[in-house]
Design a protein around this motif. Structure first.
Motif, mmCIF file in Angstrom:
data_model
loop_
_atom_site.group_PDB
_atom_site.id
_atom_site.type_symbol
_atom_site.label_atom_id
_atom_site.label_comp_id
_atom_site.label_asym_id
_atom_site.label_seq_id
_atom_site.Cartn_x
_atom_site.Cartn_y
_atom_site.Cartn_z
ATOM 1 N N VAL A 138 42.565 2.501 16.982
ATOM 2 C CA VAL A 138 42.634 1.247 17.828
ATOM 3 C C VAL A 138 43.911 1.627 18.839
ATOM 4 C CG1 VAL A 138 42.147 -0.340 15.966
ATOM 5 C CG2 VAL A 138 44.666 0.529 16.177
ATOM 6 N N PRO A 139 43.935 0.812 19.980
ATOM 7 C CA PRO A 139 44.991 0.905 21.008
ATOM 8 C C PRO A 139 46.529 0.824 20.735
ATOM 9 C CG PRO A 139 43.781 -0.892 21.387
ATOM 10 C CD PRO A 139 43.227 -0.391 20.154
ATOM 11 N N THR A 140 46.789 -0.152 19.550
ATOM 12 C CA THR A 140 48.413 -0.366 19.475
ATOM 13 C C THR A 140 48.334 -0.362 17.866
ATOM 14 O OG1 THR A 140 47.840 -2.918 19.375
ATOM 15 C CG2 THR A 140 48.026 -2.064 21.555
ATOM 16 N N ARG A 141 49.778 -0.434 17.937
ATOM 17 C CA ARG A 141 50.519 -0.548 16.489
ATOM 18 C C ARG A 141 50.079 -1.812 15.861
ATOM 19 N NH1 ARG A 141 54.813 -3.254 14.914
ATOM 20 N NH2 ARG A 141 56.022 -2.561 13.045
ATOM 21 N N GLU A 142 50.063 -2.804 16.687
ATOM 22 C CA GLU A 142 49.952 -4.409 16.330
ATOM 23 C C GLU A 142 48.429 -4.465 15.646
ATOM 24 O OE1 GLU A 142 53.496 -4.209 18.333
ATOM 25 O OE2 GLU A 142 51.483 -3.473 18.983
ATOM 26 N N PHE A 166 50.546 5.223 12.654
ATOM 27 C CA PHE A 166 50.711 4.885 14.198
ATOM 28 C C PHE A 166 52.048 5.564 14.474
ATOM 29 C CE2 PHE A 166 51.588 1.091 11.465
ATOM 30 C CZ PHE A 166 52.816 0.987 11.523
ATOM 31 N N GLY A 167 52.545 5.692 15.945
ATOM 32 C CA GLY A 167 53.701 6.177 16.173
ATOM 33 C C GLY A 167 54.912 5.488 15.815
ATOM 34 N N LYS A 168 56.083 5.871 16.105
ATOM 35 C CA LYS A 168 57.285 5.166 15.726
ATOM 36 C C LYS A 168 57.546 4.762 14.251
ATOM 37 C CE LYS A 168 57.968 3.407 20.405
ATOM 38 N NZ LYS A 168 58.145 2.310 21.358
ATOM 39 N N GLN A 169 56.830 5.524 13.521
ATOM 40 C CA GLN A 169 56.912 5.309 11.998
ATOM 41 C C GLN A 169 56.932 7.022 11.491
ATOM 42 O OE1 GLN A 169 53.260 4.800 9.910
ATOM 43 N NE2 GLN A 169 54.131 3.052 8.695
ATOM 44 N N PRO A 170 57.933 7.055 10.578
ATOM 45 C CA PRO A 170 58.099 8.382 10.049
ATOM 46 C C PRO A 170 57.157 9.250 9.398
ATOM 47 C CG PRO A 170 59.724 6.798 8.903
ATOM 48 C CD PRO A 170 58.891 6.054 9.731
ATOM 49 N N PRO A 189 45.555 6.549 18.540
ATOM 50 C CA PRO A 189 45.115 8.257 18.890
ATOM 51 C C PRO A 189 45.900 9.081 18.836
ATOM 52 C CG PRO A 189 44.563 6.493 20.552
ATOM 53 C CD PRO A 189 45.370 5.619 19.865
ATOM 54 N N GLY A 190 47.219 8.842 19.377
ATOM 55 C CA GLY A 190 48.291 9.968 19.483
ATOM 56 C C GLY A 190 48.830 10.356 17.943
ATOM 57 N N ARG A 191 49.076 9.284 17.184
ATOM 58 C CA ARG A 191 49.328 9.712 15.656
ATOM 59 C C ARG A 191 48.214 10.478 15.004
ATOM 60 N NH1 ARG A 191 54.088 9.017 13.076
ATOM 61 N NH2 ARG A 191 55.040 9.186 14.905
ATOM 62 N N ILE A 192 46.952 9.993 15.186
ATOM 63 C CA ILE A 192 46.038 10.754 14.240
ATOM 64 C C ILE A 192 45.824 12.279 14.698
ATOM 65 C CG2 ILE A 192 44.034 10.140 15.839
ATOM 66 C CD1 ILE A 192 44.349 10.268 11.710
ATOM 67 N N ILE A 193 45.917 12.250 16.146
ATOM 68 C CA ILE A 193 45.771 13.600 16.704
ATOM 69 C C ILE A 193 46.751 14.585 16.256
ATOM 70 C CG2 ILE A 193 46.011 14.897 18.643
ATOM 71 C CD1 ILE A 193 44.447 12.938 20.331
ATOM 72 N N ASP A 194 47.953 14.167 15.956
ATOM 73 C CA ASP A 194 49.381 14.757 15.493
ATOM 74 C C ASP A 194 48.858 15.049 14.250
ATOM 75 O OD1 ASP A 194 51.850 15.699 15.115
ATOM 76 O OD2 ASP A 194 52.800 13.861 15.379
ATOM 77 N N HIS A 195 48.396 14.096 13.210
ATOM 78 C CA HIS A 195 48.067 14.747 11.895
ATOM 79 C C HIS A 195 46.802 15.751 11.794
ATOM 80 C CE1 HIS A 195 50.585 12.158 9.363
ATOM 81 N NE2 HIS A 195 50.477 11.051 10.240
ATOM 82 N N ASP A 212 37.988 0.837 18.402
ATOM 83 C CA ASP A 212 38.045 -0.558 18.476
ATOM 84 C C ASP A 212 38.718 -0.817 19.696
ATOM 85 O OD1 ASP A 212 37.780 -3.380 17.934
ATOM 86 O OD2 ASP A 212 39.085 -3.372 16.452
ATOM 87 N N GLU A 213 38.423 -1.766 20.526
ATOM 88 C CA GLU A 213 38.939 -2.220 21.893
ATOM 89 C C GLU A 213 38.895 -0.935 22.730
ATOM 90 O OE1 GLU A 213 42.351 -4.919 21.872
ATOM 91 O OE2 GLU A 213 41.113 -6.130 20.319
ATOM 92 N N ALA A 214 37.859 -0.196 22.808
ATOM 93 C CA ALA A 214 37.953 0.915 23.684
ATOM 94 C C ALA A 214 38.153 0.810 25.053
ATOM 95 C CB ALA A 214 36.091 1.480 23.499
ATOM 96 N N ASP A 215 37.846 -0.545 25.665
ATOM 97 C CA ASP A 215 38.327 -0.850 26.964
ATOM 98 C C ASP A 215 40.007 -0.491 27.307
ATOM 99 O OD1 ASP A 215 38.334 -2.911 25.403
ATOM 100 O OD2 ASP A 215 38.218 -4.260 27.039
ATOM 101 N N LYS A 216 40.513 -1.205 26.200
ATOM 102 C CA LYS A 216 42.080 -1.074 26.494
ATOM 103 C C LYS A 216 42.770 0.299 26.128
ATOM 104 C CE LYS A 216 42.862 -6.015 24.833
ATOM 105 N NZ LYS A 216 43.443 -6.739 23.840
ATOM 106 N N MET A 217 41.758 1.246 25.246
ATOM 107 C CA MET A 217 42.158 2.555 24.773
ATOM 108 C C MET A 217 42.168 3.260 25.854
ATOM 109 S SD MET A 217 42.262 3.681 21.402
ATOM 110 C CE MET A 217 40.888 2.944 20.806
#
Length: 288
Positions: A138-142, A166-170, A189-195, A212-217
Protein backbone atom coordinates in the motif's frame (compact mmCIF):
# COMPACT_ATOMS: atom_id res chain seq x y z
CA UNK A 1 -18.38 -16.96 -0.35
CA UNK A 2 -17.76 -20.47 -1.61
CA UNK A 3 -18.28 -23.09 1.07
CA UNK A 4 -16.28 -26.23 0.32
CA UNK A 5 -17.52 -29.66 1.43
CA UNK A 6 -15.88 -33.03 0.98
CA UNK A 7 -16.94 -34.83 -2.22
CA UNK A 8 -20.39 -36.32 -1.83
CA UNK A 9 -21.24 -39.81 -3.07
CA UNK A 10 -24.92 -39.81 -2.11
CA UNK A 11 -27.63 -37.14 -1.68
CA UNK A 12 -26.98 -35.49 1.67
CA UNK A 13 -28.80 -32.59 3.31
CA UNK A 14 -26.65 -29.88 4.83
CA UNK A 15 -27.62 -26.92 6.97
CA UNK A 16 -25.78 -23.62 7.00
CA UNK A 17 -26.14 -21.27 9.97
CA UNK A 18 -24.83 -17.71 9.98
CA UNK A 19 -24.00 -16.27 13.39
CA UNK A 20 -23.39 -12.65 14.35
CA UNK A 21 -20.24 -11.59 16.30
CA UNK A 22 -22.17 -12.15 19.55
CA UNK A 23 -22.85 -15.75 18.35
CA UNK A 24 -26.55 -15.04 17.90
CA UNK A 25 -28.09 -16.98 15.00
CA UNK A 26 -29.28 -14.55 12.32
CA UNK A 27 -30.14 -16.86 9.44
CA UNK A 28 -30.00 -20.49 8.36
CA UNK A 29 -30.86 -22.59 5.34
CA UNK A 30 -30.68 -26.14 3.98
CA UNK A 31 -29.28 -27.38 0.70
CA UNK A 32 -28.20 -30.54 -1.12
CA UNK A 33 -24.97 -29.93 -3.10
CA UNK A 34 -25.03 -30.92 -6.77
CA UNK A 35 -22.60 -30.69 -9.67
CA UNK A 36 -22.31 -27.05 -10.62
CA UNK A 37 -19.86 -24.38 -11.84
CA UNK A 38 -17.62 -24.98 -8.83
CA UNK A 39 -17.71 -28.80 -8.93
CA UNK A 40 -19.22 -31.36 -6.59
CA UNK A 41 -19.54 -30.50 -2.93
CA UNK A 42 -19.19 -26.73 -3.15
CA UNK A 43 -21.89 -24.27 -2.17
CA UNK A 44 -21.98 -20.58 -3.06
CA UNK A 45 -23.34 -18.42 -0.26
CA UNK A 46 -25.00 -15.32 -1.73
CA UNK A 47 -23.86 -12.38 0.40
CA UNK A 48 -26.63 -10.14 -0.90
CA UNK A 49 -29.32 -12.32 0.68
CA UNK A 50 -27.87 -12.15 4.18
CA UNK A 51 -29.17 -9.18 6.15
CA UNK A 52 -26.39 -7.73 8.31
CA UNK A 53 -26.80 -4.72 10.59
CA UNK A 54 -23.73 -4.65 12.82
CA UNK A 55 -20.04 -4.52 11.92
CA UNK A 56 -17.92 -7.52 12.83
CA UNK A 57 -16.71 -10.95 11.78
CA UNK A 58 -19.54 -13.37 11.17
CA UNK A 59 -19.24 -17.14 11.36
CA UNK A 60 -20.74 -19.67 9.02
CA UNK A 61 -21.39 -23.11 10.51
CA UNK A 62 -21.98 -26.26 8.48
CA UNK A 63 -24.05 -29.19 9.71
CA UNK A 64 -24.93 -32.54 8.14
CA UNK A 65 -28.55 -33.59 8.60
CA UNK A 66 -29.83 -37.16 8.72
CA UNK A 67 -33.48 -37.13 9.67
CA UNK A 68 -33.68 -35.63 13.15
CA UNK A 69 -29.94 -36.05 13.70
CA UNK A 70 -27.75 -33.00 13.16
CA UNK A 71 -23.96 -33.39 13.02
CA UNK A 72 -21.66 -30.37 13.26
CA UNK A 73 -18.98 -30.46 10.53
CA UNK A 74 -17.09 -27.18 10.50
CA UNK A 75 -17.19 -23.42 10.87
CA UNK A 76 -15.51 -20.66 8.92
CA UNK A 77 -15.24 -16.89 8.87
CA UNK A 78 -17.81 -15.13 6.75
CA UNK A 79 -17.06 -11.45 6.31
CA UNK A 80 -16.76 -8.01 7.83
CA UNK A 81 -20.18 -6.37 7.89
CA UNK A 82 -21.18 -2.71 7.63
CA UNK A 83 -21.35 -2.73 3.84
CA UNK A 84 -24.53 -1.04 2.60
CA UNK A 85 -25.63 -1.85 -1.00
CA UNK A 86 -23.28 0.76 -2.50
CA UNK A 87 -20.33 -1.06 -0.88
CA UNK A 88 -21.35 -4.70 -1.21
CA UNK A 89 -18.62 -7.18 -1.89
CA UNK A 90 -18.32 -8.26 -5.51
CA UNK A 91 -18.98 -11.99 -5.67
CA UNK A 92 -17.12 -12.35 -8.98
CA UNK A 93 -14.01 -10.74 -7.49
CA UNK A 94 -14.12 -12.88 -4.33
CA UNK A 95 -14.44 -16.04 -6.42
CA UNK A 96 -11.57 -15.12 -8.77
CA UNK A 97 -9.18 -14.48 -5.89
CA UNK A 98 -10.40 -17.59 -4.09
CA UNK A 99 -9.42 -19.60 -7.19
CA UNK A 100 -5.97 -17.91 -7.08
CA UNK A 101 -6.49 -16.08 -10.36
CA UNK A 102 -4.77 -12.79 -11.20
CA UNK A 103 -7.15 -9.81 -11.06
CA UNK A 104 -7.08 -6.17 -12.17
CA UNK A 105 -9.74 -4.11 -10.41
CA UNK A 106 -10.80 -0.55 -11.11
CA UNK A 107 -12.37 0.55 -7.85
CA UNK A 108 -12.55 3.71 -5.77
CA UNK A 109 -11.67 4.04 -2.10
CA UNK A 110 -14.56 2.97 0.13
CA UNK A 111 -15.91 0.30 -2.20
CA UNK A 112 -15.24 -2.58 0.18
CA UNK A 113 -12.29 -3.91 -1.82
CA UNK A 114 -10.21 -4.77 1.25
CA UNK A 115 -12.78 -7.35 2.33
CA UNK A 116 -13.12 -8.53 -1.28
CA UNK A 117 -9.48 -9.64 -1.36
CA UNK A 118 -9.07 -10.18 2.39
CA UNK A 119 -11.77 -12.84 2.70
CA UNK A 120 -10.49 -15.21 -0.02
CA UNK A 121 -6.88 -14.70 1.04
CA UNK A 122 -7.75 -15.66 4.63
CA UNK A 123 -9.74 -18.65 3.36
CA UNK A 124 -6.65 -19.97 1.54
CA UNK A 125 -4.10 -19.34 4.29
CA UNK A 126 -2.53 -22.54 5.64
CA UNK A 127 -2.67 -21.88 9.36
CA UNK A 128 -0.12 -24.63 10.03
CA UNK A 129 2.47 -22.84 7.88
CA UNK A 130 4.04 -20.03 9.91
CA UNK A 131 5.70 -18.38 6.89
CA UNK A 132 4.33 -15.29 5.14
CA UNK A 133 1.76 -16.41 2.54
CA UNK A 134 0.33 -13.08 1.38
CA UNK A 135 1.97 -9.69 0.78
CA UNK A 136 -0.19 -6.57 0.37
CA UNK A 137 1.61 -3.39 -0.68
CA UNK A 138 0.00 0.00 0.00
CA UNK A 139 1.19 3.59 -0.54
CA UNK A 140 0.95 4.96 3.00
CA UNK A 141 1.47 4.06 6.65
CA UNK A 142 -2.14 5.00 7.46
CA UNK A 143 -3.53 2.64 4.83
CA UNK A 144 -1.16 -0.14 5.96
CA UNK A 145 -2.58 0.06 9.49
CA UNK A 146 -6.16 0.24 8.22
CA UNK A 147 -5.79 -2.80 5.94
CA UNK A 148 -3.91 -4.72 8.65
CA UNK A 149 -6.74 -4.13 11.14
CA UNK A 150 -9.40 -5.27 8.68
CA UNK A 151 -7.45 -8.38 7.62
CA UNK A 152 -6.81 -9.25 11.28
CA UNK A 153 -10.52 -8.95 11.99
CA UNK A 154 -11.43 -11.15 9.03
CA UNK A 155 -8.90 -13.81 10.05
CA UNK A 156 -9.54 -13.63 13.78
CA UNK A 157 -11.48 -16.88 14.13
CA UNK A 158 -8.97 -18.76 12.01
CA UNK A 159 -6.14 -17.32 14.15
CA UNK A 160 -4.45 -15.70 11.17
CA UNK A 161 -1.70 -13.25 12.13
CA UNK A 162 -1.26 -10.11 10.05
CA UNK A 163 1.57 -7.59 10.43
CA UNK A 164 1.93 -4.00 9.18
CA UNK A 165 5.39 -2.88 8.08
CA UNK A 166 6.25 0.70 7.14
CA UNK A 167 8.91 3.37 7.51
CA UNK A 168 9.46 5.57 10.57
CA UNK A 169 9.07 2.45 12.70
CA UNK A 170 12.03 0.68 14.38
CA UNK A 171 13.19 -1.93 11.87
CA UNK A 172 14.58 -4.16 14.65
CA UNK A 173 11.06 -4.57 16.05
CA UNK A 174 9.81 -5.49 12.58
CA UNK A 175 12.59 -8.03 12.13
CA UNK A 176 11.75 -9.58 15.48
CA UNK A 177 8.06 -9.76 14.52
CA UNK A 178 8.79 -11.31 11.12
CA UNK A 179 10.77 -14.08 12.78
CA UNK A 180 7.61 -15.12 14.58
CA UNK A 181 4.35 -16.54 13.26
CA UNK A 182 3.12 -14.12 10.55
CA UNK A 183 0.82 -15.24 7.72
CA UNK A 184 0.04 -11.92 5.99
CA UNK A 185 2.16 -8.78 5.69
CA UNK A 186 0.81 -5.34 4.76
CA UNK A 187 3.68 -3.03 3.84
CA UNK A 188 4.75 0.18 2.18
CA UNK A 189 7.14 -0.33 -0.80
CA UNK A 190 10.32 1.17 0.63
CA UNK A 191 10.24 -0.76 3.88
CA UNK A 192 9.42 -4.15 2.31
CA UNK A 193 12.29 -3.65 -0.16
CA UNK A 194 14.53 -2.90 2.82
CA UNK A 195 13.55 -6.21 4.43
CA UNK A 196 14.06 -8.09 1.15
CA UNK A 197 17.55 -6.59 0.89
CA UNK A 198 18.33 -7.60 4.48
CA UNK A 199 16.92 -11.12 3.94
CA UNK A 200 14.69 -10.58 6.96
CA UNK A 201 11.50 -11.68 5.19
CA UNK A 202 10.94 -15.03 3.49
CA UNK A 203 8.84 -14.72 0.32
CA UNK A 204 9.16 -18.37 -0.79
CA UNK A 205 5.64 -19.32 0.35
CA UNK A 206 3.81 -16.25 -0.99
CA UNK A 207 0.45 -17.30 -2.48
CA UNK A 208 -0.93 -13.80 -3.00
CA UNK A 209 0.61 -10.45 -3.91
CA UNK A 210 -1.77 -7.48 -3.82
CA UNK A 211 -1.02 -3.91 -4.95
CA UNK A 212 -3.64 -1.68 -3.34
CA UNK A 213 -4.35 1.86 -4.56
CA UNK A 214 -1.84 1.39 -7.37
CA UNK A 215 -2.57 4.80 -8.90
CA UNK A 216 -1.44 6.57 -5.71
CA UNK A 217 1.57 4.27 -5.50
CA UNK A 218 2.76 4.99 -9.03
CA UNK A 219 2.02 8.71 -8.71
CA UNK A 220 4.60 8.72 -5.92
CA UNK A 221 7.20 7.22 -8.26
CA UNK A 222 7.07 3.65 -6.95
CA UNK A 223 6.92 1.92 -10.37
CA UNK A 224 10.52 0.65 -10.12
CA UNK A 225 9.84 -0.50 -6.56
CA UNK A 226 6.79 -2.46 -7.74
CA UNK A 227 8.84 -4.16 -10.45
CA UNK A 228 11.56 -5.03 -7.93
CA UNK A 229 9.03 -6.68 -5.59
CA UNK A 230 7.21 -8.45 -8.45
CA UNK A 231 10.51 -9.99 -9.55
CA UNK A 232 11.16 -11.28 -6.02
CA UNK A 233 7.89 -13.09 -5.33
CA UNK A 234 7.17 -16.61 -6.66
CA UNK A 235 5.88 -16.55 -10.25
CA UNK A 236 3.12 -19.01 -9.32
CA UNK A 237 1.61 -16.59 -6.79
CA UNK A 238 -1.74 -14.97 -7.57
CA UNK A 239 -1.51 -11.23 -8.15
CA UNK A 240 -4.10 -8.52 -7.74
CA UNK A 241 -3.92 -4.85 -8.66
CA UNK A 242 -6.50 -2.39 -7.34
CA UNK A 243 -6.66 1.16 -8.64
CA UNK A 244 -9.13 4.03 -9.07
CA UNK A 245 -7.69 4.70 -12.53
CA UNK A 246 -5.74 2.65 -15.07
CA UNK A 247 -3.10 4.82 -16.75
CA UNK A 248 -0.19 3.83 -19.00
CA UNK A 249 2.17 2.99 -16.12
CA UNK A 250 -0.40 0.74 -14.45
CA UNK A 251 -1.26 -0.90 -17.77
CA UNK A 252 2.46 -1.59 -18.28
CA UNK A 253 2.66 -3.39 -14.92
CA UNK A 254 -0.49 -5.35 -15.72
CA UNK A 255 0.66 -6.41 -19.18
CA UNK A 256 4.10 -7.48 -17.97
CA UNK A 257 3.32 -9.25 -14.70
CA UNK A 258 -0.36 -10.23 -14.51
CA UNK A 259 -2.00 -13.05 -16.44
CA UNK A 260 -5.36 -11.43 -17.03
CA UNK A 261 -6.98 -9.90 -20.10
CA UNK A 262 -9.94 -7.98 -18.67
CA UNK A 263 -10.41 -5.35 -15.98
CA UNK A 264 -13.09 -5.71 -13.31
CA UNK A 265 -14.73 -2.31 -13.10
CA UNK A 266 -16.58 -1.94 -9.79
CA UNK A 267 -18.88 1.06 -10.03
CA UNK A 268 -20.46 2.56 -6.96
CA UNK A 269 -22.48 5.71 -6.54
CA UNK A 270 -21.69 8.00 -3.62
CA UNK A 271 -18.89 5.74 -2.50
CA UNK A 272 -17.77 7.94 0.35
CA UNK A 273 -19.83 8.08 3.51
CA UNK A 274 -19.52 9.66 6.92
CA UNK A 275 -17.44 6.74 8.21
CA UNK A 276 -14.65 7.42 5.74
CA UNK A 277 -11.53 9.17 7.01
CA UNK A 278 -11.85 12.93 6.55
CA UNK A 279 -8.72 14.89 5.68
CA UNK A 280 -8.57 18.38 7.24
CA UNK A 281 -5.98 21.00 6.29
CA UNK A 282 -5.02 23.35 9.12
CA UNK A 283 -3.09 26.55 8.51
CA UNK A 284 -0.69 27.51 11.28
CA UNK A 285 2.18 29.89 11.87
CA UNK A 286 5.55 29.21 13.42
CA UNK A 287 4.32 30.72 16.70
CA UNK A 288 1.37 28.29 17.02
Amino acid sequence: IILTIEEITKPTTFEVRVNAPNEQLITKGEFVPVMGPFGVGKKVIDLEKIMIKDRGVYTLELFEKDGDKVKFLSSTILFIADYPPKRQLTKELVEEILKKEDVIVKSKTGSGKTASFGIPICENIDIENNNVQALIVVPTRELALQVKDEISNIGRLKKIRCSAIFGKQPIKEQIRELKQRVHIVVATPGRIIDHIGRNTINLDDIKYFIIDEADKMLNKGFIEDMEFILNKIPKKSAKGLFSATIDDDIQYICDKYLKVSNILDIKYNNVFDKKQIIENKIKSSEND
